[in-house]
Design a protein around this motif. Sequence first.
Motif, mmCIF file in Angstrom:
data_model
loop_
_atom_site.group_PDB
_atom_site.id
_atom_site.type_symbol
_atom_site.label_atom_id
_atom_site.label_comp_id
_atom_site.label_asym_id
_atom_site.label_seq_id
_atom_site.Cartn_x
_atom_site.Cartn_y
_atom_site.Cartn_z
ATOM 1 N N GLY A 30 0.877 -1.261 -0.100
ATOM 2 C CA GLY A 30 0.107 -0.042 -0.121
ATOM 3 C C GLY A 30 0.845 1.374 -0.111
ATOM 4 O O GLY A 30 2.149 1.354 0.229
ATOM 5 N N SER A 31 0.120 2.310 -0.272
ATOM 6 C CA SER A 31 0.508 3.619 -0.153
ATOM 7 C C SER A 31 1.518 4.040 0.985
ATOM 8 O O SER A 31 1.003 3.876 2.201
ATOM 9 N N GLY A 32 2.754 4.773 0.862
ATOM 10 C CA GLY A 32 3.402 5.044 2.140
ATOM 11 C C GLY A 32 4.220 3.991 2.619
ATOM 12 O O GLY A 32 5.055 4.486 3.725
ATOM 13 N N THR A 33 3.978 2.615 2.423
ATOM 14 C CA THR A 33 4.777 1.585 3.099
ATOM 15 C C THR A 33 6.061 1.500 2.716
ATOM 16 O O THR A 33 6.473 1.961 1.529
ATOM 17 N N ILE B 280 -0.808 -5.624 2.048
ATOM 18 C CA ILE B 280 -0.211 -4.669 3.184
ATOM 19 C C ILE B 280 -0.733 -3.372 3.117
ATOM 20 O O ILE B 280 -0.698 -2.841 1.721
ATOM 21 N N GLY B 281 -1.573 -2.853 4.103
ATOM 22 C CA GLY B 281 -1.814 -1.560 4.142
ATOM 23 C C GLY B 281 -0.894 -0.176 3.774
ATOM 24 O O GLY B 281 0.144 -0.593 3.681
ATOM 25 N N ALA B 282 -1.588 0.715 4.201
ATOM 26 C CA ALA B 282 -0.718 2.131 4.080
ATOM 27 C C ALA B 282 -0.034 2.333 5.250
ATOM 28 O O ALA B 282 -0.325 2.053 6.254
ATOM 29 N N GLY B 283 1.193 2.953 4.936
ATOM 30 C CA GLY B 283 2.128 3.391 6.058
ATOM 31 C C GLY B 283 2.826 2.414 6.975
ATOM 32 O O GLY B 283 3.334 2.850 7.905
ATOM 33 N N ASP C 211 -3.106 -0.618 8.600
ATOM 34 C CA ASP C 211 -2.218 0.439 8.000
ATOM 35 C C ASP C 211 -1.131 0.784 9.346
ATOM 36 O O ASP C 211 -1.538 0.430 10.425
ATOM 37 N N ASP C 212 -0.120 1.561 9.132
ATOM 38 C CA ASP C 212 0.865 1.918 10.043
ATOM 39 C C ASP C 212 1.043 0.832 10.994
ATOM 40 O O ASP C 212 1.554 1.087 12.170
ATOM 41 N N SER D 165 -4.384 -2.312 12.708
ATOM 42 C CA SER D 165 -3.455 -1.338 12.372
ATOM 43 C C SER D 165 -2.625 -0.992 13.660
ATOM 44 O O SER D 165 -3.237 -1.182 14.966
ATOM 45 N N PHE D 166 -1.704 -0.046 13.331
ATOM 46 C CA PHE D 166 -0.905 0.580 14.486
ATOM 47 C C PHE D 166 -0.466 -0.441 15.682
ATOM 48 O O PHE D 166 -0.455 -0.455 16.680
#
Length: 177
Positions: free
Chosen positions: A29-32, A49-52, A73-74, A90-91
């Motif tokens: 994903g974006s920003g990963t 895989i999500g973003a960040g 994400d993250d 996430s997180f």
Amino acid sequence: MAPIRDKFTIHSKAVVCQDVELKGDITIGSGTIVHPKATIFAVAGPIVIGAGCIIEESAIIVNRRKEVMRIGDDNLFEIGCRIEAPSIGSFNTFSTRSRVHHTVRIASFCVIGAGCVLAPADDETLSDYTVVYGPSAERRTWTGKGKVQEADLRRKHAEYLREMLPKFNRLRRGDGA
């Protein structure tokens, strides 16, 4: 068994180093950010895989199940961790040399401490804000206090890596998303 067909979808804003081992159907994903020497294997089913997310050196992510392995994400995968969980929120933070077996599902805001091994015989789900620590993988529930500061720190960490990794490593380009 049929050979694993490689199919990588890497978002245009993701930073994936050339020296990363990717096998199977993987979507990033974006920003990963994926550091050199990380390993991502979609052995049986695809990995999304999500973003960040930040995946550091020698981290290993493996999907041994036929179902899609979804990573939120993250998330932070620190050096030398090995993750096979079929579902990750996430997180989350997977500390250095931690291991999570394919029978564990992780919710959000969880921390798996350094060197901890989660390998139950039966399927298990870690609820939100669970912290696993110590040699016997003891558990506590985190109040969530400081999660805003943690998110800010992780954002700055990602910003720094986005700037520095391309200066010293060749990047792998995806087909964009």
